[in-house]
Design a protein around this motif. Structure first.
Motif, PDB file in Angstrom:
ATOM      1  N   SER A   1       8.932  -1.606 -32.129  1.00 51.17           N
ATOM      2  CA  SER A   1       9.474  -1.339 -30.902  1.00 51.17           C
ATOM      3  C   SER A   1      10.559  -2.440 -30.586  1.00 51.17           C
ATOM      4  N   GLY A   2      10.265  -3.595 -31.062  1.00 49.80           N
ATOM      5  CA  GLY A   2      11.092  -4.663 -31.043  1.00 49.80           C
ATOM      6  C   GLY A   2      12.652  -4.609 -31.922  1.00 49.80           C
ATOM      7  N   LEU A   3      13.330  -5.619 -31.802  1.00 49.08           N
ATOM      8  CA  LEU A   3      14.755  -5.299 -32.466  1.00 49.08           C
ATOM      9  C   LEU A   3      14.645  -5.489 -33.729  1.00 49.08           C
ATOM     10  N   PHE A   4      13.649  -6.356 -34.635  1.00 43.72           N
ATOM     11  CA  PHE A   4      13.445  -6.161 -36.080  1.00 43.72           C
ATOM     12  C   PHE A   4      12.943  -4.858 -36.412  1.00 43.72           C
ATOM     13  N   GLY A   5      11.881  -4.314 -35.752  1.00 45.25           N
ATOM     14  CA  GLY A   5      11.390  -3.014 -36.341  1.00 45.25           C
ATOM     15  C   GLY A   5      12.357  -1.858 -36.164  1.00 45.25           C
ATOM     16  N   THR A   6      13.284  -1.940 -35.210  1.00 46.28           N
ATOM     17  CA  THR A   6      14.360  -1.061 -34.875  1.00 46.28           C
ATOM     18  C   THR A   6      15.500  -1.046 -36.047  1.00 46.28           C
ATOM     19  N   LEU A   7      15.737  -2.289 -36.183  1.00 52.38           N
ATOM     20  CA  LEU A   7      16.994  -2.481 -37.101  1.00 52.38           C
ATOM     21  C   LEU A   7      16.535  -2.183 -38.673  1.00 52.38           C
ATOM     22  N   GLU A   8      15.101  -2.379 -38.891  1.00 51.21           N
ATOM     23  CA  GLU A   8      14.702  -2.069 -40.447  1.00 51.21           C
ATOM     24  C   GLU A   8      14.664  -0.812 -40.617  1.00 51.21           C
ATOM     25  N   LYS A   9      14.826   0.065 -39.748  1.00 50.80           N
ATOM     26  CA  LYS A   9      14.772   1.527 -39.757  1.00 50.80           C
ATOM     27  C   LYS A   9      16.273   2.147 -40.143  1.00 50.80           C
ATOM     28  N   LEU A  10      17.320   1.371 -39.974  1.00 54.88           N
ATOM     29  CA  LEU A  10      18.419   1.531 -40.137  1.00 54.88           C
ATOM     30  C   LEU A  10      19.122   1.073 -41.418  1.00 54.88           C
ATOM     31  N   SER A  11      20.078   2.041 -42.111  1.00 56.05           N
ATOM     32  CA  SER A  11      20.916   1.740 -43.204  1.00 56.05           C
ATOM     33  C   SER A  11      22.305   1.082 -42.662  1.00 56.05           C
ATOM     34  N   ALA A  12      22.915   0.503 -43.709  1.00 55.28           N
ATOM     35  CA  ALA A  12      24.135  -0.217 -43.480  1.00 55.28           C
ATOM     36  C   ALA A  12      25.244   0.900 -42.900  1.00 55.28           C
ATOM     37  N   LYS A  13      24.931   2.037 -43.684  1.00 54.71           N
ATOM     38  CA  LYS A  13      25.795   3.384 -43.098  1.00 54.71           C
ATOM     39  C   LYS A  13      25.367   3.687 -41.530  1.00 54.71           C
ATOM     40  N   ASP A  14      24.241   3.578 -41.227  1.00 60.38           N
ATOM     41  CA  ASP A  14      23.865   4.098 -39.818  1.00 60.38           C
ATOM     42  C   ASP A  14      24.383   3.030 -39.023  1.00 60.38           C
TER      43      ASP A  14
ATOM     44  N   GLN B   1      19.182   3.069 -28.184  1.00 56.42           N
ATOM     45  CA  GLN B   1      19.740   4.281 -27.681  1.00 56.42           C
ATOM     46  C   GLN B   1      20.868   4.846 -28.740  1.00 56.42           C
ATOM     47  N   MET B   2      21.503   3.755 -29.278  1.00 57.78           N
ATOM     48  CA  MET B   2      22.581   4.131 -30.263  1.00 57.78           C
ATOM     49  C   MET B   2      21.720   5.061 -31.482  1.00 57.78           C
ATOM     50  N   SER B   3      20.682   4.395 -32.013  1.00 53.51           N
ATOM     51  CA  SER B   3      20.148   4.915 -33.098  1.00 53.51           C
ATOM     52  C   SER B   3      19.526   6.417 -32.928  1.00 53.51           C
ATOM     53  N   LYS B   4      19.222   6.638 -31.618  1.00 52.82           N
ATOM     54  CA  LYS B   4      18.923   8.239 -31.404  1.00 52.82           C
ATOM     55  C   LYS B   4      20.266   8.925 -31.361  1.00 52.82           C
ATOM     56  N   VAL B   5      21.407   8.587 -30.988  1.00 54.38           N
ATOM     57  CA  VAL B   5      22.510   9.216 -31.044  1.00 54.38           C
ATOM     58  C   VAL B   5      22.949   9.498 -32.399  1.00 54.38           C
ATOM     59  N   ILE B   6      22.775   8.314 -33.272  1.00 57.66           N
ATOM     60  CA  ILE B   6      23.223   8.553 -34.898  1.00 57.66           C
ATOM     61  C   ILE B   6      22.162   9.454 -35.440  1.00 57.66           C
ATOM     62  N   LYS B   7      20.944   9.465 -35.203  1.00 63.05           N
ATOM     63  CA  LYS B   7      19.831  10.276 -35.746  1.00 63.05           C
ATOM     64  C   LYS B   7      20.105  11.860 -35.328  1.00 63.05           C
ATOM     65  N   VAL B   8      20.576  12.157 -34.103  1.00 63.78           N
ATOM     66  CA  VAL B   8      20.955  13.366 -33.820  1.00 63.78           C
ATOM     67  C   VAL B   8      22.465  14.022 -34.410  1.00 63.78           C
TER      68      VAL B   8
END
Length: 157
Positions: free
Chosen positions: A34-47, A146-153
């Protein structure tokens, strides 16, 4: 560390960046990642390069790193030359740059934790710097989540 305020500052910064400890939380979701590092590690450069309402997660990440760098500079008695707009210009990044952004963010965070560990007491300016770092970083954590949720959708469309 015997100062309760310093303990609280360190605890909240760790929750912001590393996530909550063992299903307990002061303000984030009480689950791993739930922290910043855990959130960021789930994202690619493309995301991280996808624009959401005029900004990217890459820009949000680098801006958070930059803010910590400024805070660390002030805490070291330095007056950094600031360019707040630079990080907001970041759009399309590659995987190597994304890894670099994450590593530099982690370095600034670690530097801040080490500074907190070296303190015995807080003066007014240091208190403002540390509380500002918590608030600012928490704000960007929320924005990025919030942005990562939008990107996932968007990627499912």
């Amino acid at each position: 560390m015997n100062n309760p305020m310093l303990v609280a500052v360190r605890t909240l910064l760790k929750e912001t960046f590393d996530g909550p400890e063992e299903n307990a939380s002061w303000y984030t979701e009480a689950k791993p990642g739930s922290g910043l590092f855990g959130t960021l590690e789930k994202l690619s450069a493309k995301d991280a390069s996808v624009s959401v309402n005029g900004t990217t997660i890459a820009a949000q990440t680098d801006h958070t790193r930059y803010y910590l760098w400024v805070a660390n500079s002030y805490l070291n008695g330095e007056e950094p030359k600031k360019d707040w707009e630079a990080s907001w210009k970041i759009t399309n990044i590659n995987e190597m740059t994304w890894e670099q952004f994450n590593e530099e963010l982690r370095q600034e965070y670690t530097t801040l934790l080490n500074k907190i560990d070296s303190l015995d007491s807080l003066d007014e300016e240091t208190s403002h710097s540390l509380l500002g770092a918590i608030a600012h970083s928490a704000y960007h954590l929320g924005s990025i989540r919030q942005m990562s949720k939008v990107i996932k959708v968007q990627s499912q469309i």
